[in-house]
Write a protein that holds these residues in place. Structure first.
Motif, PDB file in Angstrom:
ATOM      1  N   CYS A  17     -32.842 -31.617 -41.094  1.00 17.63           N
ATOM      2  CA  CYS A  17     -34.066 -31.849 -40.053  1.00 17.63           C
ATOM      3  C   CYS A  17     -35.242 -33.072 -40.591  1.00 17.63           C
ATOM      4  O   CYS A  17     -35.132 -33.532 -39.408  1.00 17.63           O
ATOM      5  N   PHE A  19     -32.863 -31.581 -51.147  1.00 14.03           N
ATOM      6  CA  PHE A  19     -33.769 -31.342 -52.270  1.00 14.03           C
ATOM      7  C   PHE A  19     -32.933 -29.923 -52.558  1.00 14.03           C
ATOM      8  O   PHE A  19     -33.992 -29.158 -52.312  1.00 14.03           O
ATOM      9  N   LYS A  62     -39.957 -21.989 -41.793  1.00 14.13           N
ATOM     10  CA  LYS A  62     -39.235 -21.900 -42.324  1.00 14.13           C
ATOM     11  C   LYS A  62     -39.269 -21.801 -43.801  1.00 14.13           C
ATOM     12  O   LYS A  62     -38.732 -20.977 -44.339  1.00 14.13           O
ATOM     13  N   TRP A  88     -42.661 -23.928 -36.600  1.00 11.93           N
ATOM     14  CA  TRP A  88     -41.314 -24.105 -36.663  1.00 11.93           C
ATOM     15  C   TRP A  88     -41.905 -24.343 -38.425  1.00 11.93           C
ATOM     16  O   TRP A  88     -40.922 -23.435 -39.888  1.00 11.93           O
ATOM     17  N   CYS A 138     -31.121 -28.607 -47.444  1.00 11.90           N
ATOM     18  CA  CYS A 138     -30.287 -29.485 -46.288  1.00 11.90           C
ATOM     19  C   CYS A 138     -30.241 -30.935 -45.812  1.00 11.90           C
ATOM     20  O   CYS A 138     -29.978 -31.982 -46.374  1.00 11.90           O
ATOM     21  N   GLY A 139     -31.718 -30.877 -46.175  1.00 12.62           N
ATOM     22  CA  GLY A 139     -32.198 -32.681 -45.830  1.00 12.62           C
ATOM     23  C   GLY A 139     -32.137 -32.475 -44.271  1.00 12.62           C
ATOM     24  O   GLY A 139     -32.529 -33.840 -43.114  1.00 12.62           O
ATOM     25  N   CYS A 161     -35.399 -21.721 -45.704  1.00  9.78           N
ATOM     26  CA  CYS A 161     -34.572 -23.340 -45.554  1.00  9.78           C
ATOM     27  C   CYS A 161     -34.518 -23.217 -46.744  1.00  9.78           C
ATOM     28  O   CYS A 161     -34.742 -22.806 -48.392  1.00  9.78           O
ATOM     29  N   VAL A 162     -32.891 -24.059 -46.431  1.00  4.21           N
ATOM     30  CA  VAL A 162     -32.131 -24.718 -47.686  1.00  4.21           C
ATOM     31  C   VAL A 162     -31.849 -25.619 -49.024  1.00  4.21           C
ATOM     32  O   VAL A 162     -31.485 -25.924 -49.391  1.00  4.21           O
ATOM     33  N   CYS A 172     -30.754 -27.290 -37.449  1.00  6.99           N
ATOM     34  CA  CYS A 172     -31.164 -26.620 -39.150  1.00  6.99           C
ATOM     35  C   CYS A 172     -29.749 -25.537 -39.177  1.00  6.99           C
ATOM     36  O   CYS A 172     -29.597 -24.938 -37.997  1.00  6.99           O
TER      37      CYS A 172
HETATM   38  S1  SF4 Z   1     -33.754 -28.798 -44.974  1.00 11.43           S
HETATM   39 FE1  SF4 Z   1     -31.797 -27.851 -43.596  1.00 11.43          FE
HETATM   40  S2  SF4 Z   1     -32.822 -25.887 -44.019  1.00 11.43           S
HETATM   41 FE2  SF4 Z   1     -34.501 -26.887 -44.612  1.00 11.43          FE
HETATM   42  S3  SF4 Z   1     -35.467 -26.809 -42.821  1.00 11.43           S
HETATM   43 FE3  SF4 Z   1     -34.492 -28.556 -42.745  1.00 11.43          FE
HETATM   44  S4  SF4 Z   1     -32.525 -28.406 -41.738  1.00 11.43           S
HETATM   45 FE4  SF4 Z   1     -33.587 -26.066 -42.131  1.00 11.43          FE
END
Ligand code: SF4
Ligand code: SF4
Ligand code: SF4
Lengths: 390, 281
Positions: A366, A184, A347, A343, A363-364, A360-361, A291
């Protein structure tokens, strides 16, 4: 965004439109030549490799080590490598490990101490970090590295261990022509096209049945390397093909973070929804450990049996452990719900207060690597929906 | 030494490792005894397996009683007693009380001593049925109806988990007691170890059922790094959410019977695993 003083990898904007050498088209032999050139410059090249059913960073000797023909299928609590288009080089996205492990290892020896006749002596080990080239950094991970830079170097104190490893890392980014179902980044503004912070950026384009790569320089030090690769000039059609590929990846994203999530979470600290997600959460810590921006650590002291030697190690920690919030008398965050809330609000909300950016970047990771498929975007949406119902 | 009682499997306290006061009042060259109850000897073997380190330990302590290693026996009292095995006969119950009285510090080692062991499977059935199925002369057998951890019978100063225990953890616990400090024995999940080691999660990437998210770390990442799910040898972690994991197993197609069985192995008697398995009867 932090500026890394004294670093050569500036932003792409600086490179855009300047000179002739900032952009070209290369074939697969160009990738080989690029890896070889980096090695000749003394870099240890780390990039995507297939191991144990996933794409993880591995040592690249040649372009043949790249996972050509692989793709991934990802959803909550689910990741599978699959055979994709055999000619495509970068049709998988991020796996369980990020570049964090190279810049900030899971375990570091901080010092050893030895008892002598008069007190004790302390030795700090030297950091023998190789010069690293990160090959295949996705835009979300590029943003994550920027975030780690801010955390470890942006404040009044600099983490010298991080600094030593980070210094001089050469970054070859890969823009995404395909998104996984867990991605996302588009809603977080970090991808699927890299917005600077790289030395070179690749975009895989398929034209007339041939897979090629648009390559763009983002730093001064990358220009001579690019100039020496076997290449053709990049035409308007190539640039357009790259733009289209990235736009397609953005459009294909099925997940998105709810807008204005920072304010949303801050006014919902007492939402009953935390208890619901708390019931599902295993507080296993996987989300924080995969993450790319989570940076918490703990230190552990050990002594030799005779008590004459001691050492202190720093290890990755997680806000999901009981020890994390332990103060004299007990742990503060005893409930699973309070740990999940810690958490997620860190984030997406309080990170802004702390570092002036999102933690949060998008990346998906998590989402995919949560053993029970808890999804940060879904949880945010559920909280937004619960407001609507009030 | 404050023998502060049970440090049971159901603990949810971050300070679960605590063992009372710092100075433990051990003698100059403390006397160490190793005791066996109902068990397979595997945990004692972990101590023998320490080899080089064992010599270092032997310099620091007097090994006063360790039948697995030596026939020599030194009379009590003992400074540190390591206890392997569960209480499964009336005789066991009497003997452990005597050992407790003779020991300044009592540390239980292994799944048998800390949770009742694999033999605690009998707690879910009828002892008589098992005895008659196994022995030609059941009337010779004098066993208790259940197999229980040492901490249900006497106060225990520290419980070291594992089936078998990990030798590095054992050395760490001895080291900590000898140096009057708190042992570094984490109570978080096995997943933390997987991630620190860079092991790819077998559950997410392969669909292999894994107890790691509810199991205490400690084995040194054995099974997931060999492409297997965690069997739960180190028992329930701090705040284990077994029901959420079991629900997920169910969604992945595991039968109620199989879910019951994964929670019923070496640590079947540990509170959290016992409760979870019983809810899939
Ligand atoms: S989507 Fe990626 S950057 Fe965002 S909280 Fe999850 S692991 Fe971390
Ligand atoms: S959200 Fe998922 S990965 Fe994170 S602690 Fe909870 S169960 Fe584990
Ligand atoms: S393999 Fe098991 S223990 Fe390891 S991360 Fe996955 S669920 Fe956790």
């Amino acid at each position: 965004m932090v500026s890394r003083k004294g670093k050569t990898n500036g932003d792409a904007a600086a490179a855009a439109g300047a000179g002739t050498m900032e952009r070209a088209v290369i074939d697969r032999d160009g990738l080989d030549a690029l890896i070889a050139a980096l090695q000749d410059d003394g870099y240890q090249v780390t990039g995507p490799a297939v191991r144990d059913g996933a794409i993880v960073p591995g040592r690249l000797a040649t372009g043949a080590d790249l996972p050509m023909g692989w793709t991934d299928s990802q959803s909550g609590g689910h990741y599978r490598l699959e055979q994709g288009d055999p000619d495509r080089m970068f049709d998988y996205v991020v796996g369980p490990q990020s570049w964090k492990a190279s810049l900030y290892p899971a375990e570091q020896l901080l010092f050893t101490a030895r008892r002598g006749e008069h007190g004790f002596t302390v030795d700090e080990p030297r950091i023998d970090a190789p010069r690293l080239a990160f090959f295949g950094v996705r835009p979300c991970d590029l943003a994550a590295i920027r975030t780690l830079d801010t955390v470890f170097e942006g404040g009044p104190f600099t983490d010298t261990r991080y600094q030593v490893r980070r210094e001089g890392v050469f970054i070859v980014a890969v823009n995404c022509a395909r998104s996984a179902d867990t991605c996302f980044c588009a809603s977080m503004g970090t991808g699927p096209k890299a917005a600077g912070g790289y030395d070179l950026a690749l975009t895989e384009i398929t034209a007339e049945g041939r897979t090629r790569f648009l390559i763009e320089a983002g730093s001064e030090r990358a220009r001579p390397i690019l100039a020496n690769l076997p290449q053709q000039p990049a035409g308007a059609k190539d640039v357009e093909a790259a733009e289209t590929a990235v736009a397609k990846a953005a459009k294909a994203q099925t997940r998105a973070m709810v807008p204005e999530v920072e304010a949303l979470l801050k006014r919902n600290l007492e939402s009953p929804h935390w208890d619901q997600v708390g019931k599902r959460c295993l507080n296993c810590s996987n989300c924080t450990l995969v993450c790319p921006t989570c940076f918490c650590s703990t230190v552990e002291d050990r002594t030799s049996l005779d008590g004459h030697e001691a050492e202190r190690r720093r290890r990755w920690d997680s806000c999901f452990t009981m020890d994390f919030s332990y103060v004299h008398g007990g742990s503060i965050r005893r409930e699973s719900s309070s740990r999940y809330r810690q958490w997620m609000t860190h984030k997406l909300a309080t990170w802004h207060d702390q570092f002036g950016m999102s933690g949060c970047v998008g990346c998906g990771r998590c989402i995919a690597w949560c053993p029970v498929g808890i999804d940060i975007t879904e949880e945010a949406r559920a909280i937004a929906d619960s407001e609507g119902r009030k | 030494m404050g023998a502060n009682g049970k440090n049971g499997n159901g603990r949810s306290n971050g300070n679960g490792n605590g063992h009372g006061n710092g100075k433990n009042g051990l003698s100059e060259r403390p006397k160490l005894a190793v005791w066996k109850f109902s068990s397979c000897d595997g945990c004692q073997l972990s101590l023998l397996d320490c080899e080089d380190e064992l010599l270092a330990v032997a310099e620091k302590v007097e090994i006063a009683y360790f039948l697995e290693a030596t026939r020599a026996q030194v009379k009590g009292p003992y400074d540190i007693s390591l206890v392997e095995g569960s209480i499964s006969t009336p005789e066991d119950g009497k003997r452990i009380r005597k050992i407790r009285r003779q020991s300044k510090v009592l540390i239980t080692i292994g799944a048998c001593a800390t949770a009742g062991g694999i033999q605690a499977l009998r707690n879910f059935g009828r002892l008589y049925d098992y005895i008659t199925a196994v022995y030609a002369r059941p009337d010779y057998i004098d066993a208790l109806a259940s197999s229980t951890p040492i901490s249900e019978h006497v106060p225990v100063d520290f419980e070291l988990r594992g089936c078998p225990i990990n030798k590095h953890q054992l050395l760490e616990v001895l080291n900590a007691f000898l140096n009057h400090r708190r042992p570094n024995i984490p109570t978080y999940s096995q997943c933390v170890e997987c991630k620190r080691h860079g092991t790819v999660c077998v559950m997410v990437a392969k669909g292999t059922p894994c107890l790691g998210p509810v199991t205490q770390a400690g084995c040194g990442n054995l099974c997931p790094s060999c492409d297997r799910g965690c069997y739960g040898c180190f028992g329930p972690k701090e705040t284990p959410n077994t029901s959420s994991l079991a629900t997920w197993f169910g969604w992945q197609g595991m039968s109620q019977r199989d879910i019951r069985h994964v929670f019923r192995s070496f640590n079947a008697g540990a509170e959290a695993f016992r409760r979870e398995s019983e809810s899939h009867e």
